[in-house]
Scaffold this motif. Structure first.
Motif, PDB file in Angstrom:
ATOM      1  N   THR A  59      14.673 -52.636-101.198  1.00 17.38           N
ATOM      2  CA  THR A  59      15.979 -52.485-100.554  1.00 17.38           C
ATOM      3  C   THR A  59      17.094 -52.408-101.591  1.00 17.38           C
ATOM      4  N   ALA A  60      17.076 -53.320-102.554  1.00 18.66           N
ATOM      5  CA  ALA A  60      18.127 -53.336-103.578  1.00 18.66           C
ATOM      6  C   ALA A  60      18.140 -52.046-104.389  1.00 18.66           C
ATOM      7  N   VAL A  61      16.950 -51.575-104.780  1.00 16.74           N
ATOM      8  CA  VAL A  61      16.866 -50.361-105.603  1.00 16.74           C
ATOM      9  C   VAL A  61      17.344 -49.140-104.834  1.00 16.74           C
TER      10      VAL A  61
ATOM     11  N   LEU B 207      19.866 -47.508 -94.263  1.00 20.50           N
ATOM     12  CA  LEU B 207      19.957 -48.467 -93.170  1.00 20.50           C
ATOM     13  C   LEU B 207      18.613 -48.646 -92.483  1.00 20.50           C
ATOM     14  N   ALA B 208      17.856 -47.559 -92.369  1.00 21.12           N
ATOM     15  CA  ALA B 208      16.531 -47.650 -91.765  1.00 21.12           C
ATOM     16  C   ALA B 208      15.596 -48.492 -92.626  1.00 21.12           C
ATOM     17  N   VAL B 209      15.684 -48.323 -93.942  1.00 25.75           N
ATOM     18  CA  VAL B 209      14.898 -49.145 -94.865  1.00 25.75           C
ATOM     19  C   VAL B 209      15.305 -50.608 -94.737  1.00 25.75           C
ATOM     20  N   LEU B 210      16.592 -50.863 -94.640  1.00 21.62           N
ATOM     21  CA  LEU B 210      17.077 -52.236 -94.478  1.00 21.62           C
ATOM     22  C   LEU B 210      16.503 -52.868 -93.214  1.00 21.62           C
ATOM     23  N   ALA B 211      16.480 -52.121 -92.123  1.00 20.31           N
ATOM     24  CA  ALA B 211      15.949 -52.658 -90.862  1.00 20.31           C
ATOM     25  C   ALA B 211      14.465 -52.978 -90.982  1.00 20.31           C
TER      26      ALA B 211
ATOM     27  N   LEU C 281      14.349 -52.159 -85.107  1.00 16.68           N
ATOM     28  CA  LEU C 281      13.471 -51.118 -85.646  1.00 16.68           C
ATOM     29  C   LEU C 281      13.634 -49.784 -84.914  1.00 16.68           C
ATOM     30  N   ILE C 282      14.426 -49.779 -83.851  1.00 13.30           N
ATOM     31  CA  ILE C 282      14.764 -48.501 -83.220  1.00 13.30           C
ATOM     32  C   ILE C 282      15.372 -47.552 -84.244  1.00 13.30           C
ATOM     33  N   LEU C 283      16.170 -48.098 -85.161  1.00  9.46           N
ATOM     34  CA  LEU C 283      16.858 -47.264 -86.151  1.00  9.46           C
ATOM     35  C   LEU C 283      15.887 -46.499 -87.041  1.00  9.46           C
ATOM     36  N   PRO C 284      14.916 -47.144 -87.713  1.00 11.19           N
ATOM     37  CA  PRO C 284      13.983 -46.345 -88.520  1.00 11.19           C
ATOM     38  C   PRO C 284      13.178 -45.352 -87.707  1.00 11.19           C
ATOM     39  N   PHE C 285      12.849 -45.685 -86.470  1.00  9.04           N
ATOM     40  CA  PHE C 285      12.140 -44.713 -85.626  1.00  9.04           C
ATOM     41  C   PHE C 285      12.993 -43.463 -85.425  1.00  9.04           C
TER      42      PHE C 285
END
Length: 237
Positions: free
Chosen positions: A134-136, A148-152, A170-174
């Motif tokens: 996430t940080a990278v 943002l999807a990775v963060l979720a 997790l709706i966001l990464p989907f």
């Protein structure tokens, strides 16, 4: 009425405002203090990405909620919470009742028969990897929606105390993966994975918890997208 619907809505609303209204986004993100295990990665992501206004907004709203609860309910509420933590921790992490209901890596490994030491070790290693990823990725230039999807998805791997209803975010990464052109049938299979967890109510696969595979799979699908959408350096003449 599950709190996961509220925290999921907070996360999605904050994500939608991050670029256009970063301070408002931060104010919303800070409200996740009501379930702090869902906000562990927020400071890392916002600071790594240079979203200082959003970070300030999150710090302000989180502090205001904590102080507001103190003023309204008194210090006794916090004292009682601290006193109850050891007993509740034993119930959540030391009994099969907790492992069957949680969707964390720790719970899945314990349910499968792993020792507490082994389960904690694997969980911490995966959580550390998700934190570093996430940080990278947030430090790099690229599509904010993918970040943002990775963060979720990474958030779902951090806390050992996590339940199915906490995964609304997790709706966001989907949605991001669907937009990127990933095969719909693959996403549909992952979308239906929580049904196996719900089936435990009927003693279906009582010693098998596959839920950690969901955020892990989403991260595996999202990571290549970060490279596809990264800005390309200008070519030489």
């Amino acid at each position: 009425g599950q709190s996961g619907l509220l925290t999921g809505a907070i996360f999605l609303a904050a994500a939608g405002q991050l670029i256009s209204r970063p301070f408002i986004s931060g104010l919303l993100f800070g409200c996740l203090i009501i379930k702090p295990q869902l906000g562990v990665l927020l400071p890392i992501a916002l600071l790594s990405g240079g979203h200082l206004r959003a970070f300030a907004g999150a710090a302000l709203s989180a502090t205001a909620l904590l102080l507001g609860a103190l003023l309204i309910f008194g210090i006794g509420t916090y004292q009682t919470m601290l006193e109850a933590l050891p007993a509740y921790s034993n119930l959540a992490f030391g009994s099969t009742l907790g492992w069957q209901k949680m969707v964390s890596i720790y719970a899945a490994l314990r349910l499968a028969g792993a020792s507490a030491a082994a389960a904690w070790t694997v969980h911490i290693v995966v959580a550390a990897g998700a934190t570093i990823l996430t940080a990278v990725l947030w430090r790099r230039a690229g599509d904010i929606n993918i970040k943002l999807a990775v963060l979720a998805a990474a958030t779902a791997l951090i806390s050992p105390y996590l339940f199915l209803y906490d995964l609304v975010l997790l709706i966001l990464p989907f949605m991001v993966l669907l937009r990127s052109g990933r095969p719909p049938y693959l996403l549909a299979m992952l979308w239906c994975l929580p049904l196996l967890h719900l089936a435990k109510s009927w003693d279906f696969l009582p010693d098998l918890n596959l839920m950690p595979l969901l955020p892990l799979a989403l991260l595996a699908l999202l990571t290549p997208e970060t490279h596809r959408h990264a800005p390309q350096p200008p070519s030489g003449t």
